[in-house]
Design an enzyme around this catalytic site. Structure first.
Site, PDB file in Angstrom:
ATOM      1  N   ASP A 160       0.854  -1.185   0.000  1.00 23.58           N
ATOM      2  CA  ASP A 160       0.000   0.000   0.000  1.00 23.58           C
ATOM      3  C   ASP A 160       0.894   1.241   0.000  1.00 23.58           C
ATOM      4  OD1 ASP A 160      -2.536   1.393   0.326  1.00 23.58           O
ATOM      5  OD2 ASP A 160      -3.214  -0.450   1.282  1.00 23.58           O
ATOM      6  N   GLU A 168      -6.370   3.954  -6.017  1.00 23.36           N
ATOM      7  CA  GLU A 168      -7.697   4.135  -5.403  1.00 23.36           C
ATOM      8  C   GLU A 168      -8.133   5.562  -5.721  1.00 23.36           C
ATOM      9  OE1 GLU A 168      -9.900   3.988  -1.048  1.00 23.36           O
ATOM     10  OE2 GLU A 168      -7.945   4.936  -1.256  1.00 23.36           O
ATOM     11  N   ASP A 209      -3.254   4.688  -2.226  1.00 23.31           N
ATOM     12  CA  ASP A 209      -4.377   5.185  -1.434  1.00 23.31           C
ATOM     13  C   ASP A 209      -4.794   6.589  -1.901  1.00 23.31           C
ATOM     14  OD1 ASP A 209      -5.995   4.647   1.034  1.00 23.31           O
ATOM     15  OD2 ASP A 209      -5.056   6.517   1.688  1.00 23.31           O
ATOM     16  N   HIS A 259     -11.315  -3.467   2.712  1.00 22.87           N
ATOM     17  CA  HIS A 259     -11.216  -3.079   4.132  1.00 22.87           C
ATOM     18  C   HIS A 259     -12.071  -1.861   4.476  1.00 22.87           C
ATOM     19  CE1 HIS A 259      -8.528  -0.411   2.033  1.00 22.87           C
ATOM     20  NE2 HIS A 259      -8.469   0.368   3.096  1.00 22.87           N
ATOM     21  N   ASP A 260     -12.543  -1.141   3.468  1.00 24.27           N
ATOM     22  CA  ASP A 260     -13.375   0.050   3.697  1.00 24.27           C
ATOM     23  C   ASP A 260     -14.845  -0.181   3.374  1.00 24.27           C
ATOM     24  OD1 ASP A 260     -11.414   1.802   4.592  1.00 24.27           O
ATOM     25  OD2 ASP A 260     -10.893   2.484   2.576  1.00 24.27           O
TER      26      ASP A 260
END
Length: 558
Positions: free
Chosen positions: A98, A256, A199, A329-330
């Site tokens: 990440d 993302e 991210d 995860h979100d």
């Protein structure tokens, strides 16, 4: 379109804190991940995406990084991480990390320096502004509620934080900062990683002057997203980043990008532009949100989902590449959100996986998805850990919203749905830890766990294994063109993939009704083969059949 390994891969996301704990402190760690690599190899995945494992005070579970080149103590050491990379590679799998560079932690050395004085050499690594009429520099809201600005007494200025106040935004206008980021990325690439998931990477370019966002009735702070999503210099920054780092390695990148549409995604992912390989877009996971955002629940319409996913399939068909996901995860668990996590949990989990894995793009599996893990319903707000959820609860309670109403939104949409520990077996704490887990285990772990699915040859796990194997056997699944079938059917999501003289017909029943599928007349073929179905007994032919509740079938036509 070029053929590449990352188009042909299936990615598995690990959220380390909740994956597997090796030392009984209740927190998942790197050694825990190493102990489960054979399980992932059995599943058949190609790439592991590791959510952040860097040094962090953990205000936002590791997405607030205080040192990009150190490992978080709770997760282990750099030598544990190096062992993980070696063990992943030994099994023929790849590892992507990440990359969180829209913001750092306020405990990062850069920020510790930056806040000391206005003329500190690191001051310009962040975004500082004086107040306006005794108030914040503008009216932007933080994604985690409240203002996006935090006052700092030492220098009598505010710093921007689009997320938590412990996550100050980095100033990408500063070439020195960009250089530091690229140096850090190359350090990891030289260690042998296979790419990055980036991210909120489309937030790094902000509109000059950071203007106020149009005000909204009854709101003190409003989202200024039009001033930082897909900002004026975003393509320049991403091209510079690519040229300075990933262009020199055979790696994959996924950005993302909240608020991106497929026209913009073409620019981000076109191979001749040198930005990123694919994007995570959010349109399909916003379809069940009302006008007031994610917590404002509304039922998902199948017609909306068909239209949206199809527009992305067609939009990036010739230029660019899709990432395929329904949870991470979100996001809440996909079987609870888009399927039926009760009576038809197994069937609907397999159906959703079929829908996604047969589309054009790179599929992402979120940990536990392959065993059909579900959303959790904790009794008390005290049992929740997620900063976004807790801030929202506090804000809505202060506005007078009933506890039950707020909790219902959390049960449906809260991020902790995805963050309860992976359910490995039916022993205490689901075999995740012998200590006290950092967040409670979903009580249904006795029935839903990795041990159970590996012992049942008709389980969701082996169905995923089959989907992954089919992808390796049939080029049409990776590279075939996509066309929607039965656009207006209220129950069935069906589409056809085409490559040369082969066709793949994918038929998914989204509900518990039993509709009839009829193959459109214009699809001619001389032979058909059913290559996968989520029910053992199948009646009818590809030309016409009645679907059982949540049934999925895939036929290969030649």
């Amino acid at each position: 379109m070029n053929k590449t390994w990352w188009k042909e891969s299936v990615v598995y996301q690990i959220y380390p804190r909740s994956f597997a704990d090796s030392n009984a402190d209740g927190i998942g760690d790197l050694k825990g991940i190493i102990s489960k690599l054979d399980y992932l190899k059995l599943l058949g995945i190609d790439v592991i995406w590791l959510s952040p494992v860097y040094k962090s005070p953990n205000d936002d579970n590791g997405y607030d990084i205080s040192d990009y080149q150190e490992i978080m103590d709770e997760f282990g050491t750099m030598s544990d991480w190096e062992e993980l990379l070696a063990e992943v590679h030994n099994r023929g799998m790849k590892l992507i990390m990440d990359l969180v560079v829209n913001h750092s932690s306020d405990e990062h050395q850069w920020f510790v320096e930056a806040r000391k004085s206005k003329d500190n050499p690191y001051r310009d690594y962040y975004i500082w502004r004086p107040g306006k009429d005794g108030k914040e520099p503008n009216n932007w809201a933080s994604a985690f509620s409240g203002s996006a600005w935090e006052y700092d007494e030492t220098t009598d200025e505010y710093f921007l934080h689009l997320f938590s106040k412990k996550q100050p935004d980095l100033n990408w206008e500063n070439p020195k900062l960009r250089e530091e980021v690229y140096k850090m990325m190359n350090w990891w690439l030289d260690k042998g990683i296979d790419g990055f998931r980036m991210d909120v990477i489309n937030f790094i370019s902000k509109v000059e002057g950071l203007p106020d966002a149009p005000s909204e009735p009854g709101k003190k702070y409003v989202s200024g997203h039009e001033y930082f999503m897909n900002g004026p210099r975003i393509h320049e920054f991403l091209q510079e980043m690519h040229k300075s780092t990933t262009a020199n390695y055979d790696v994959m990148t996924v950005g993302e990008m909240p608020g991106v549409n497929h026209e913009q995604a073409k620019l981000y992912t076109a191979e001749d532009r040198g930005e990123v390989n694919m994007v995570f877009q959010f349109e399909h996971v916003d379809l069940d949100s009302g006008p007031h955002g994610k917590w404002d629940l509304r039922p998902l319409k199948l017609s909306d989902l068909k239209e949206n996913l199809s527009s992305w399939q067609k939009g990036l068909e010739q230029i660019g590449w899709n990432s395929l996901y329904m949870n991470n995860h979100d996001q809440p668990r996909m079987v609870s959100r888009f399927g039926d996590d009760g009576k038809y949990r197994v069937e609907s989990a397999k159906m959703l996986a079929t829908l996604l894995h047969m589309m054009k793009g790179t599929p992402y599996i979120y940990q536990g998805e392959e065993m059909g893990m579900t959303n959790v319903r904790f009794e008390s707000i005290e049992q929740y850990k997620d900063i976004e959820t807790l801030n929202m609860y506090k804000e809505k309670s202060e506005q007078g919203l009933a506890h039950e109403t707020i909790m219902n939104s959390i049960y449906v949409k809260g991020r902790d749905n995805a963050r309860t520990p992976v359910q490995w077996d039916d022993s205490e704490n689901a075999g995740f830890t012998t200590g006290t887990p950092w967040i409670e285990v979903n009580p249904n772990y006795k029935e839903i766990n990795a041990k159970a699915v590996q012992e049942d040859k008709n389980s969701i796990f082996y169905y995923y294994q089959q989907l992954i194997q089919l992808r390796k056997q049939h080029e049409i699944i990776v590279y075939g063109e996509y066309d929607l079938l039965l656009e207006h059917d209220p129950d069935i999501f069906a589409y056809v993939r085409t490559l040369g003289d082969k066709k793949l017909v994918v038929v998914c029943n989204f509900y518990a009704q039993e509709p009839t599928f009829e193959l459109p007349n214009n699809l001619s073929f001389s032979a058909s083969e059913l290559i996968i179905s989520n029910y053992p007994e199948v009646e009818g032919t590809v030309k016409k059949f009645t679907l059982k509740p949540y049934e999925a079938r895939v036929y290969l036509l030649e």
